[in-house]
Design an enzyme around this catalytic site. Sequence first.
Site, PDB file in Angstrom:
ATOM      1  N   ASP A  32       4.345  -0.579  65.774  1.00 45.81           N
ATOM      2  CA  ASP A  32       4.697  -0.875  64.430  1.00 45.81           C
ATOM      3  C   ASP A  32       4.477  -2.357  64.414  1.00 45.81           C
ATOM      4  OD1 ASP A  32       6.851   0.853  62.479  1.00 45.81           O
ATOM      5  OD2 ASP A  32       5.920  -0.817  62.006  1.00 45.81           O
ATOM      6  N   SER A  37       9.452  -1.387  57.983  1.00 48.39           N
ATOM      7  CA  SER A  37      10.527  -0.820  58.525  1.00 48.39           C
ATOM      8  C   SER A  37      11.295  -2.033  59.339  1.00 48.39           C
ATOM      9  CB  SER A  37       9.920   0.032  59.634  1.00 48.39           C
ATOM     10  OG  SER A  37       9.184  -0.856  60.546  1.00 48.39           O
ATOM     11  N   PHE A  82       1.402   7.386  61.556  1.00 48.34           N
ATOM     12  CA  PHE A  82       2.131   7.377  60.187  1.00 48.34           C
ATOM     13  C   PHE A  82       1.972   6.225  59.587  1.00 48.34           C
ATOM     14  CE2 PHE A  82       5.044  10.891  60.773  1.00 48.34           C
ATOM     15  CZ  PHE A  82       5.164  11.158  62.179  1.00 48.34           C
ATOM     16  N   SER A 124      -0.651  14.185  52.377  1.00 50.63           N
ATOM     17  CA  SER A 124       0.334  14.105  51.516  1.00 50.63           C
ATOM     18  C   SER A 124      -0.256  15.307  50.414  1.00 50.63           C
ATOM     19  CB  SER A 124       0.639  13.019  50.902  1.00 50.63           C
ATOM     20  OG  SER A 124       1.264  13.347  49.619  1.00 50.63           O
ATOM     21  N   TYR A 149      -3.056   4.789  46.087  1.00 51.26           N
ATOM     22  CA  TYR A 149      -2.226   5.449  47.570  1.00 51.26           C
ATOM     23  C   TYR A 149      -2.742   6.937  47.705  1.00 51.26           C
ATOM     24  CZ  TYR A 149       1.225   8.337  49.729  1.00 51.26           C
ATOM     25  OH  TYR A 149       1.626   9.362  50.574  1.00 51.26           O
ATOM     26  N   LYS A 153      -5.442   8.859  50.736  1.00 51.11           N
ATOM     27  CA  LYS A 153      -5.007   9.949  51.577  1.00 51.11           C
ATOM     28  C   LYS A 153      -6.067  11.214  51.557  1.00 51.11           C
ATOM     29  CE  LYS A 153      -0.712   8.981  53.159  1.00 51.11           C
ATOM     30  NZ  LYS A 153      -0.791   8.715  54.763  1.00 51.11           N
ATOM     31  N   ASN A 179       7.824  16.597  49.758  1.00 48.30           N
ATOM     32  CA  ASN A 179       8.733  15.330  49.478  1.00 48.30           C
ATOM     33  C   ASN A 179       9.644  15.301  50.485  1.00 48.30           C
ATOM     34  OD1 ASN A 179       7.278  15.681  47.009  1.00 48.30           O
ATOM     35  ND2 ASN A 179       8.630  14.083  46.380  1.00 48.30           N
ATOM     36  N   LEU A 200      13.086   9.305  44.623  1.00 47.39           N
ATOM     37  CA  LEU A 200      14.265   9.954  43.772  1.00 47.39           C
ATOM     38  C   LEU A 200      15.566   9.791  44.750  1.00 47.39           C
ATOM     39  CD1 LEU A 200      15.770  11.480  41.438  1.00 47.39           C
ATOM     40  CD2 LEU A 200      14.922  13.388  42.426  1.00 47.39           C
ATOM     41  N   VAL A 217      16.236   9.929  34.495  1.00 54.44           N
ATOM     42  CA  VAL A 217      15.229  11.197  35.041  1.00 54.44           C
ATOM     43  C   VAL A 217      14.089  11.073  34.176  1.00 54.44           C
ATOM     44  CG1 VAL A 217      15.359  13.766  34.350  1.00 54.44           C
ATOM     45  CG2 VAL A 217      17.533  12.612  35.342  1.00 54.44           C
ATOM     46  N   ARG A 231       9.524  19.596  42.482  1.00 50.43           N
ATOM     47  CA  ARG A 231       8.896  19.010  43.632  1.00 50.43           C
ATOM     48  C   ARG A 231       9.533  20.180  44.741  1.00 50.43           C
ATOM     49  NH1 ARG A 231       6.648  16.725  40.241  1.00 50.43           N
ATOM     50  NH2 ARG A 231       6.090  14.659  40.235  1.00 50.43           N
ATOM     51  N   ARG A 295       7.146   9.110  33.980  1.00 53.23           N
ATOM     52  CA  ARG A 295       6.795   8.173  34.716  1.00 53.23           C
ATOM     53  C   ARG A 295       5.239   8.544  34.838  1.00 53.23           C
ATOM     54  NH1 ARG A 295       8.513   7.525  40.895  1.00 53.23           N
ATOM     55  NH2 ARG A 295       7.772   9.455  40.997  1.00 53.23           N
TER      56      ARG A 295
HETATM   57  C1  WQD Z   1      10.176  12.723  42.463  1.00 50.36           C
HETATM   58  C2  WQD Z   1      10.595  13.547  41.310  1.00 50.36           C
HETATM   59  C3  WQD Z   1       9.938  11.600  39.492  1.00 50.36           C
HETATM   60  C4  WQD Z   1      12.770   8.396  40.620  1.00 50.36           C
HETATM   61  C5  WQD Z   1       5.925  10.446  46.154  1.00 50.36           C
HETATM   62  C6  WQD Z   1       4.421  10.457  46.454  1.00 50.36           C
HETATM   63  C7  WQD Z   1       4.372  11.445  47.734  1.00 50.36           C
HETATM   64  C8  WQD Z   1       5.353  11.259  48.655  1.00 50.36           C
HETATM   65  C9  WQD Z   1       6.685  11.079  48.340  1.00 50.36           C
HETATM   66  C10 WQD Z   1       5.076   9.549  50.341  1.00 50.36           C
HETATM   67  C11 WQD Z   1       9.447  13.051  40.102  1.00 50.36           C
HETATM   68  C12 WQD Z   1      11.422  11.982  39.642  1.00 50.36           C
HETATM   69  C13 WQD Z   1      11.876   9.786  40.696  1.00 50.36           C
HETATM   70  C14 WQD Z   1      13.737   8.256  39.666  1.00 50.36           C
HETATM   71  C15 WQD Z   1      13.062  10.350  38.495  1.00 50.36           C
HETATM   72  N1  WQD Z   1       5.174   9.769  49.265  1.00 50.36           N
HETATM   73  N2  WQD Z   1      12.167  10.748  39.610  1.00 50.36           N
HETATM   74  N3  WQD Z   1      13.810   9.296  38.562  1.00 50.36           N
HETATM   75  O1  WQD Z   1       6.557  11.043  42.853  1.00 50.36           O
HETATM   76  O2  WQD Z   1       7.017  13.342  43.819  1.00 50.36           O
HETATM   77  O3  WQD Z   1       6.039  11.934  45.525  1.00 50.36           O
HETATM   78  O4  WQD Z   1       6.931   9.969  46.963  1.00 50.36           O
HETATM   79  O5  WQD Z   1       5.036  10.113  51.248  1.00 50.36           O
HETATM   80  O6  WQD Z   1       2.972  11.319  48.314  1.00 50.36           O
HETATM   81  O7  WQD Z   1       3.758  10.882  45.509  1.00 50.36           O
HETATM   82  O8  WQD Z   1       8.336  11.260  44.688  1.00 50.36           O
HETATM   83  O9  WQD Z   1      10.545  10.797  44.834  1.00 50.36           O
HETATM   84  O10 WQD Z   1       9.019   9.346  43.592  1.00 50.36           O
HETATM   85  O11 WQD Z   1       9.726  11.601  42.626  1.00 50.36           O
HETATM   86  O12 WQD Z   1      13.375  11.381  37.697  1.00 50.36           O
HETATM   87  O13 WQD Z   1      14.394   7.351  39.557  1.00 50.36           O
HETATM   88  O14 WQD Z   1      11.668  12.554  40.751  1.00 50.36           O
HETATM   89  O15 WQD Z   1       9.564  11.482  38.139  1.00 50.36           O
HETATM   90  O16 WQD Z   1       9.240  14.092  39.308  1.00 50.36           O
HETATM   91  P1  WQD Z   1       6.848  11.892  44.127  1.00 50.36           P
HETATM   92  P2  WQD Z   1       9.592  10.652  44.093  1.00 50.36           P
END
Ligand code: WQD
Length: 340
Positions: A32, A37, A82, A124, A149, A153, A179, A200, A217, A231, A295
């Site tokens: 790493d 990290s 990774f 992903s 990003y 991938k 996720n 999230l 949200v 998700r 978003r």
């Molecule tokens: C999940 C849901 C947001 C934050 C991304 C990458 C994926 C992987 C995981 C790396 C969505 C909603 C989020 C918040 C919210 N990356 N949300 N309020 O975008 O599905 O995936 O991260 O491995 O490749 O694309 O994950 O956790 O950002 O969002 O409502 O404060 O939660 O809109 O619907 P995402 P996320």
Amino acid sequence: MGKILVTGGTGFIGSHTAVELINAGYEIILVDNFANSDRKILKQLETILGQQPEFTELDLCDEAKVKEFAAAHPEITGVIHFAAYKAVGESVQQPLKYYRNNFYSLINLINAFDSKIDLVFSSSCTVYGQPDKLPVTEDAPVKKAESPYGNTKQIAEEILTETCAVTPSLKVTSLRYFNPVGAHESALIGELPIGVPQNLIPFITQSAIGKRGPITVYGNDYNTPDGSAIRDYIHVVDLAKAHVAAIKRMENGQATSNYEVFNLGTGKGTSVLEIIGAFEKSTGAQLNYTIGARREGDIEQVWGDVTKSAEQLNWKAELDINQMMSSAWAWENYIKDNPF
Ligand code: WQD
């Protein structure tokens, strides 16, 4: 079975995979550069494992250093890769940083082992974009990524497909994560977002512990049962175990071709509002949230068809949403009392 190299080994999924590899009896070496990290994760791994895994600080973008490392470790027969930048929003602001890092590291790694290696690649579900059909299967069309990003991938999978087609000595398994969430049962390792969390679950746990304000949200006007986006959340320990299964499959010569792809999800979709409810139920913590605008770049709903992983990878997710939420919460409490 030879030694397994884990790049990005002190990261969120890398550190959890290191634990599962050791538990499965593998010898490992982690590399790493701590770009995303913390070196302290090595001590945490020592506490969990009773031994500190072999480690080399290495920037995979330094071609000469990677070649030197591979030459010094002829005992390595498999690589779980990774190490990559993964913040969707940051990639939009700094595309060249993402293309340089994510491609140089992958290509340097394959060249350094002279393409004679079993490689597990961290891909992903982002490659699917908004699938036309749900649950999404591995043969669903790849759609134009919404971010650099996601594009890294998709292009990385193309690089691997085209290289494997003319390089029988290179065996690759691309794992398309949905996720990843949660933390190891010891609460000694977990997701360690730098700055304001984009994802999230870390935002939820930081909001619940009082480090952040209410959750926003991002949209409740989607065409889903409760209007919020859906998700396929998967426990990081289940995800880690799938990487061990992928290495085993290639080692045992069970791969049907030298380039294979598997979905790593639970096969179940959960909405943002359902996640908030599940978090409160499994932890007893109270969450405040507001409904905000959608978003940019988000898709409406996605969850994986995991039949192929069950049948061919001999793996399926076992931990449920409550274990995902309670383990993430235990980790957040751990870092509150033991700041990194
Ligand atoms: C999940 C849901 C947001 C934050 C991304 C990458 C994926 C992987 C995981 C790396 C969505 C909603 C989020 C918040 C919210 N990356 N949300 N309020 O975008 O599905 O995936 O991260 O491995 O490749 O694309 O994950 O956790 O950002 O969002 O409502 O404060 O939660 O809109 O619907 P995402 P996320």
